[in-house]
Enzyme design. Structure first.
Site, PDB file in Angstrom:
ATOM      1  N   ASP A   1       0.871  -1.175   0.000  1.00 23.17           N
ATOM      2  CA  ASP A   1       0.000   0.000   0.000  1.00 23.17           C
ATOM      3  C   ASP A   1       0.903   1.219   0.000  1.00 23.17           C
ATOM      4  O   ASP A   1       1.861   1.299   0.772  1.00 23.17           O
ATOM      5  CB  ASP A   1      -0.953   0.023   1.189  1.00 23.17           C
ATOM      6  CG  ASP A   1      -2.163   0.903   0.872  1.00 23.17           C
ATOM      7  OD1 ASP A   1      -2.932   0.543  -0.042  1.00 23.17           O
ATOM      8  OD2 ASP A   1      -2.310   1.975   1.496  1.00 23.17           O
TER       9      ASP A   1
ATOM     10  N   TYR B   1       1.741   9.507  -9.914  1.00 23.32           N
ATOM     11  CA  TYR B   1       2.230  10.875  -9.695  1.00 23.32           C
ATOM     12  C   TYR B   1       3.689  11.066 -10.126  1.00 23.32           C
ATOM     13  O   TYR B   1       4.268  12.125  -9.866  1.00 23.32           O
ATOM     14  CB  TYR B   1       2.086  11.241  -8.214  1.00 23.32           C
ATOM     15  CG  TYR B   1       0.665  11.166  -7.696  1.00 23.32           C
ATOM     16  CD1 TYR B   1      -0.187  12.273  -7.778  1.00 23.32           C
ATOM     17  CD2 TYR B   1       0.155   9.987  -7.143  1.00 23.32           C
ATOM     18  CE1 TYR B   1      -1.498  12.210  -7.310  1.00 23.32           C
ATOM     19  CE2 TYR B   1      -1.143   9.909  -6.673  1.00 23.32           C
ATOM     20  CZ  TYR B   1      -1.968  11.012  -6.757  1.00 23.32           C
ATOM     21  OH  TYR B   1      -3.258  10.941  -6.298  1.00 23.32           O
TER      22      TYR B   1
ATOM     23  N   LYS C   1      14.801   4.737 -11.175  1.00 21.40           N
ATOM     24  CA  LYS C   1      13.706   4.848 -10.188  1.00 21.40           C
ATOM     25  C   LYS C   1      13.744   3.638  -9.249  1.00 21.40           C
ATOM     26  O   LYS C   1      13.611   3.776  -8.033  1.00 21.40           O
ATOM     27  CB  LYS C   1      12.337   4.941 -10.882  1.00 21.40           C
ATOM     28  CG  LYS C   1      11.208   5.061  -9.858  1.00 21.40           C
ATOM     29  CD  LYS C   1       9.804   4.988 -10.418  1.00 21.40           C
ATOM     30  CE  LYS C   1       8.794   4.937  -9.266  1.00 21.40           C
ATOM     31  NZ  LYS C   1       7.427   4.607  -9.668  1.00 21.40           N
TER      32      LYS C   1
HETATM   33  P1  ITT Z   1      -3.414  -2.251  -5.408  1.00 25.06           P
HETATM   34  O1  ITT Z   1      -4.158  -1.740  -4.204  1.00 25.06           O
HETATM   35  O2  ITT Z   1      -4.179  -3.251  -6.200  1.00 25.06           O
HETATM   36  O3  ITT Z   1      -2.013  -2.684  -5.072  1.00 25.06           O
HETATM   37  P2  ITT Z   1      -3.522   0.553  -6.175  1.00 25.06           P
HETATM   38  O4  ITT Z   1      -2.992   1.344  -7.339  1.00 25.06           O
HETATM   39  O5  ITT Z   1      -4.978   0.740  -5.803  1.00 25.06           O
HETATM   40  O6  ITT Z   1      -3.211  -0.997  -6.440  1.00 25.06           O
HETATM   41  P3  ITT Z   1      -2.729   1.723  -3.650  1.00 25.06           P
HETATM   42  O7  ITT Z   1      -4.079   1.643  -3.064  1.00 25.06           O
HETATM   43  O8  ITT Z   1      -1.546   1.366  -2.803  1.00 25.06           O
HETATM   44  O9  ITT Z   1      -2.588   0.826  -4.944  1.00 25.06           O
HETATM   45  O10 ITT Z   1      -2.546   3.203  -4.211  1.00 25.06           O
HETATM   46  C1  ITT Z   1      -1.297   3.610  -4.618  1.00 25.06           C
HETATM   47  C2  ITT Z   1      -1.431   4.869  -5.460  1.00 25.06           C
HETATM   48  O11 ITT Z   1      -0.392   5.781  -5.066  1.00 25.06           O
HETATM   49  C3  ITT Z   1      -1.155   4.540  -6.915  1.00 25.06           C
HETATM   50  O12 ITT Z   1      -2.337   4.199  -7.609  1.00 25.06           O
HETATM   51  C4  ITT Z   1      -0.520   5.827  -7.400  1.00 25.06           C
HETATM   52  O13 ITT Z   1      -1.525   6.781  -7.663  1.00 25.06           O
HETATM   53  C5  ITT Z   1       0.264   6.284  -6.182  1.00 25.06           C
HETATM   54  N1  ITT Z   1       1.627   5.717  -6.197  1.00 25.06           N
HETATM   55  C6  ITT Z   1       2.137   4.734  -5.399  1.00 25.06           C
HETATM   56  N2  ITT Z   1       3.399   4.454  -5.730  1.00 25.06           N
HETATM   57  C7  ITT Z   1       3.701   5.265  -6.765  1.00 25.06           C
HETATM   58  C8  ITT Z   1       4.843   5.430  -7.555  1.00 25.06           C
HETATM   59  O14 ITT Z   1       5.925   4.695  -7.390  1.00 25.06           O
HETATM   60  N3  ITT Z   1       4.803   6.350  -8.532  1.00 25.06           N
HETATM   61  C9  ITT Z   1       3.720   7.107  -8.729  1.00 25.06           C
HETATM   62  N4  ITT Z   1       2.581   7.005  -8.051  1.00 25.06           N
HETATM   63  C10 ITT Z   1       2.571   6.083  -7.063  1.00 25.06           C
END
Ligand code: ITT
Length: 200
Positions: free
Chosen positions: A71, A153, A174
């Site tokens: 998460d 982002y 990255k």
């Molecule tokens: P899962 O829950 O299925 O893993 P999700 O995309 O819904 O997928 P999250 O609830 O953890 O995952 O939300 C993470 C969000 O944060 C992701 O969708 C991006 O918008 C942002 N994010 C996380 N890591 C990132 C990264 O390395 N680069 C850019 N944005 C990121």
């Protein structure tokens, strides 16, 4: 030959799956599709830790596999930590990175303090129980997107000490410095000391 550790990665985010497979090629990672799980796993907790545990527990309870979940999100100081745990759905239910980024830039259009950090919490569930691993990277938010690599982002985040946004960097760069790379290093360190080749 050392047998590979097999774990399910409880994510529906293809970008996360690709990044963690690249960061940790020594792990044999099954996706949710590989185990025929097509659920939209509920993320109702108010912390990264809580949501990571909810996703990992869902897979362990319904499918029986040792697994981990990520998460993650972006925390902006001037927005009191937003979008935070709501990063994926900041602009609504679509998981649309461009819309989320556009809303973030609108909400920061006259903000001078651009400091922010990306955070990842990985929850692992194995035969010994539940374990949390965390990583974060400090940086700042641009006033307009730059670059077309990465996801979410990445086009508006510049890590501290760098001049390129995450989306302008190669994926290799990255993946060397990111919040996800740091959390995954902690996971790998744990796994290297608690090796089993079984996943179910
Ligand atoms: P899962 O829950 O299925 O893993 P999700 O995309 O819904 O997928 P999250 O609830 O953890 O995952 O939300 C993470 C969000 O944060 C992701 O969708 C991006 O918008 C942002 N994010 C996380 N890591 C990132 C990264 O390395 N680069 C850019 N944005 C990121």
């Amino acid at each position: 030959m050392t047998p590979q550790r097999t774990l399910v990665f409880a994510t529906n985010n293809e970008h996360k799956l690709r990044e963690i497979r690249a960061i940790a090629p020594e792990m044999h990672i099954l996706s949710l599709a590989d185990i025929q799980c097509h659920a939209d796993i509920p993320e109702t907790a108010s912390t990264f830790q809580g949501n990571a545990l909810l996703k990992a527990r869902y897979v362990k309870q319904h499918y029986g596999y040792d697994c981990f979940a990520d998460d993650s999100g972006l925390m902006v100081d001037a927005l009191h930590g937003a979008p935070g745990v709501h990063s994926a759905r900041y602009a609504g239910e679509g998981h649309d990175g461009d819309a989320n980024t556009a809303l973030l830039l609108r909400n920061m259009h006259d903000v001078a303090d651009r400091s922010a950090r990306f955070v990842t919490v990985i929850a692992l569930i194995d035969s010994e129980g539940e374990h949390l691993f965390e990583g974060s990277i400090e940086g700042s938010i641009l006033t307009a997107p730059r670059g077309d690599g990465g996801f979410g982002y990445d086009p508006v985040f510049i890590p501290q000490g760098y001049t390129e946004s995450f989306a302008e960097m190669s994926s290799e760069q990255k993946n060397r410095i990111s919040h996800r790379a740091i959390a995954t290093e902690h996971l790998l360190h744990y796994l290297s000391n608690h090796f089993t080749s079984q996943c179910k």
